[in-house]
Design a protein around this motif. Structure first.
Motif, PDB file in Angstrom:
ATOM      1  N   PRO A 204      -5.103  25.909  14.513  1.00  0.00           N
ATOM      2  CA  PRO A 204      -4.519  26.940  13.654  1.00  0.00           C
ATOM      3  C   PRO A 204      -2.990  26.948  13.728  1.00  0.00           C
ATOM      4  CG  PRO A 204      -6.436  27.816  14.783  1.00  0.00           C
ATOM      5  CD  PRO A 204      -6.183  26.446  15.370  1.00  0.00           C
ATOM      6  N   ALA A 205      -2.378  27.132  12.562  1.00  0.00           N
ATOM      7  CA  ALA A 205      -0.919  27.062  12.457  1.00  0.00           C
ATOM      8  C   ALA A 205      -0.380  28.341  11.828  1.00  0.00           C
ATOM      9  CB  ALA A 205      -0.507  25.864  11.620  1.00  0.00           C
ATOM     10  N   ARG A 206       0.707  28.838  12.378  1.00  0.00           N
ATOM     11  CA  ARG A 206       1.435  29.944  11.775  1.00  0.00           C
ATOM     12  C   ARG A 206       2.597  29.381  10.967  1.00  0.00           C
ATOM     13  NH1 ARG A 206       3.364  31.974  15.869  1.00  0.00           N
ATOM     14  NH2 ARG A 206       5.613  32.032  15.629  1.00  0.00           N
ATOM     15  N   VAL A 207       2.788  29.868   9.761  1.00  0.00           N
ATOM     16  CA  VAL A 207       3.865  29.392   8.904  1.00  0.00           C
ATOM     17  C   VAL A 207       4.896  30.498   8.737  1.00  0.00           C
ATOM     18  CG1 VAL A 207       4.477  28.537   6.618  1.00  0.00           C
ATOM     19  CG2 VAL A 207       2.343  27.798   7.685  1.00  0.00           C
ATOM     20  N   GLU A 208       6.136  30.191   9.091  1.00  0.00           N
ATOM     21  CA  GLU A 208       7.243  31.141   8.965  1.00  0.00           C
ATOM     22  C   GLU A 208       8.215  30.642   7.911  1.00  0.00           C
ATOM     23  OE1 GLU A 208       8.983  31.690  12.808  1.00  0.00           O
ATOM     24  OE2 GLU A 208       7.215  32.736  13.618  1.00  0.00           O
ATOM     25  N   VAL A 209       8.660  31.525   7.034  1.00  0.00           N
ATOM     26  CA  VAL A 209       9.531  31.175   5.914  1.00  0.00           C
ATOM     27  C   VAL A 209      10.868  31.883   6.053  1.00  0.00           C
ATOM     28  CG1 VAL A 209       9.778  31.203   3.400  1.00  0.00           C
ATOM     29  CG2 VAL A 209       7.527  30.847   4.421  1.00  0.00           C
ATOM     30  N   THR A 210      11.951  31.145   5.830  1.00  0.00           N
ATOM     31  CA  THR A 210      13.303  31.692   5.919  1.00  0.00           C
ATOM     32  C   THR A 210      14.095  31.279   4.686  1.00  0.00           C
ATOM     33  OG1 THR A 210      13.251  31.436   8.331  1.00  0.00           O
ATOM     34  CG2 THR A 210      15.403  31.824   7.317  1.00  0.00           C
TER      35      THR A 210
ATOM     36  N   THR B 281      15.129  27.177   0.714  1.00  0.00           N
ATOM     37  CA  THR B 281      14.192  27.859   1.608  1.00  0.00           C
ATOM     38  C   THR B 281      13.693  26.895   2.671  1.00  0.00           C
ATOM     39  OG1 THR B 281      13.441  29.108  -0.332  1.00  0.00           O
ATOM     40  CG2 THR B 281      12.140  29.323   1.669  1.00  0.00           C
ATOM     41  N   GLN B 282      13.465  27.420   3.862  1.00  0.00           N
ATOM     42  CA  GLN B 282      12.879  26.635   4.955  1.00  0.00           C
ATOM     43  C   GLN B 282      11.546  27.246   5.349  1.00  0.00           C
ATOM     44  OE1 GLN B 282      15.389  25.225   8.178  1.00  0.00           O
ATOM     45  NE2 GLN B 282      13.897  25.906   9.696  1.00  0.00           N
ATOM     46  N   ALA B 283      10.569  26.383   5.666  1.00  0.00           N
ATOM     47  CA  ALA B 283       9.285  26.830   6.206  1.00  0.00           C
ATOM     48  C   ALA B 283       8.970  26.006   7.447  1.00  0.00           C
ATOM     49  CB  ALA B 283       8.174  26.689   5.178  1.00  0.00           C
ATOM     50  N   ASP B 284       8.483  26.671   8.488  1.00  0.00           N
ATOM     51  CA  ASP B 284       8.132  26.015   9.745  1.00  0.00           C
ATOM     52  C   ASP B 284       6.652  26.206  10.029  1.00  0.00           C
ATOM     53  OD1 ASP B 284      10.843  25.248  10.501  1.00  0.00           O
ATOM     54  OD2 ASP B 284      11.173  27.395  10.786  1.00  0.00           O
ATOM     55  N   MET B 285       5.982  25.109  10.416  1.00  0.00           N
ATOM     56  CA  MET B 285       4.594  25.157  10.836  1.00  0.00           C
ATOM     57  C   MET B 285       4.559  25.165  12.360  1.00  0.00           C
ATOM     58  SD  MET B 285       1.438  22.503  10.036  1.00  0.00           S
ATOM     59  CE  MET B 285       1.093  23.164   8.399  1.00  0.00           C
ATOM     60  N   ILE B 286       4.113  26.268  12.924  1.00  0.00           N
ATOM     61  CA  ILE B 286       4.132  26.464  14.373  1.00  0.00           C
ATOM     62  C   ILE B 286       2.697  26.384  14.890  1.00  0.00           C
ATOM     63  CG2 ILE B 286       4.757  28.049  16.228  1.00  0.00           C
ATOM     64  CD1 ILE B 286       6.859  29.208  14.215  1.00  0.00           C
ATOM     65  N   ILE B 287       2.467  25.442  15.783  1.00  0.00           N
ATOM     66  CA  ILE B 287       1.136  25.220  16.334  1.00  0.00           C
ATOM     67  C   ILE B 287       1.211  25.269  17.856  1.00  0.00           C
ATOM     68  CG2 ILE B 287      -0.807  23.620  16.484  1.00  0.00           C
ATOM     69  CD1 ILE B 287       0.076  22.418  13.838  1.00  0.00           C
TER      70      ILE B 287
END
Length: 260
Positions: free
Chosen positions: A70-76, A87-93
């Protein structure tokens, strides 16, 4: 797909996604192919962009192997604007950033007086009559897409021309967009056009950039792929993306090339 996964990702909440077997890398069943994460980050960025803007370019950096967890996606938002928007998006696992993407959105406007002559791709060929995966019939990402080669193939070396059709949604319960169709397959340019045997040579793209002229209007996306190598261990894979109406955009991937 028959009894295969219903989508590449299952939403667990507004920001967390569970990858299904359709994201499976051909090299490690515990890892994801780069295409679905690229498309997911692009999709989330698209949702965060304002009205009247369309994605013109996305660069995706693969910071490490991408586990099927499962991955959390954060958008900035890095550069807000009505004409151009970054825009930037990070996939955090598992507590670390595995993939990061930056996308420029550009405001749409009136039709210009000159658009250039569209170049139609080759006609869609008939379905392949044999296993295109050379015995890897259980490969999740490969099975989630229909591949019809005009030139080349998974077992052939060198340039490739192929029509692709994504069989399932990117995110369960959400309609598959034209941009997602292109980004799901864009990171395949390197593998489709490899010039060295993959069982003997590594060819690793740490990043992928897709520049999009427009979004696909149909189910099928065409890729015209090629790879060149330098004499000191680097390479470059490129692909032109099209649909039946003409060009959609271009993909570029720098490569680390080493003998296994």
């Amino acid at each position: 797909m028959g009894t295969g996964p219903e989508a590449f990702y299952l939403p667990l909440d507004d920001h967390t996604y569970e990858p299904t077997a359709a994201t499976e890398s051909p090299w490690d069943s515990r890892a994801q192919h780069g295409g679905p994460p690229s498309a997911l980050l692009g999709h989330v960025i698209d949702q965060a962009a304002g009205p009247g803007l369309r994605m013109g370019r996305i660069s995706v950096d693969f910071l490490a192997p991408i586990p099927r967890l499962p991955a959390r996606v954060e958008v900035t938002t890095l550069r807000p604007g009505r004409s151009v928007h970054l825009t930037q998006a990070d996939m955090i696992i598992d507590g670390r950033t595995a993939v990061t993407a930056r996308a420029w959105h550009i405001a749409t406007g009136p039709t210009p007086p000159v658009r250039g002559e569209p170049v139609a791709p080759p006609a869609l060929p008939a379905p392949a009559g044999k296993d295109p995966f050379a015995g890897r019939a259980d490969w999740g990402y490969g099975r989630a897409i229909e591949w019809r080669f005009v030139r080349g193939g998974f077992t052939a070396l060198g340039a490739a021309q192929v029509w692709t059709r994504v069989r399932i949604p990117l995110v369960a319960g959400e309609k598959l967009t034209g941009a997602a169709r292109a980004l799901i397959v864009a990171d395949s340019a390197n593998g489709l056009s490899a010039v060295l045997p993959m069982d003997e040579w590594l060819s690793i793209p740490p990043t992928m950039t897709a520049t999009l002229l427009r979004h696909s209007e149909g189910e099928w996306t065409y890729m015209d792929c090629g790879t060149e190598l330098s004499d000191d261990g680097l390479g470059l894979s490129r692909a032109v993306l099209s649909d039946a109406e003409g060009r959609l955009g271009e993909v570029a991937q720098p490569l680390l090339v080493r003998r296994r």
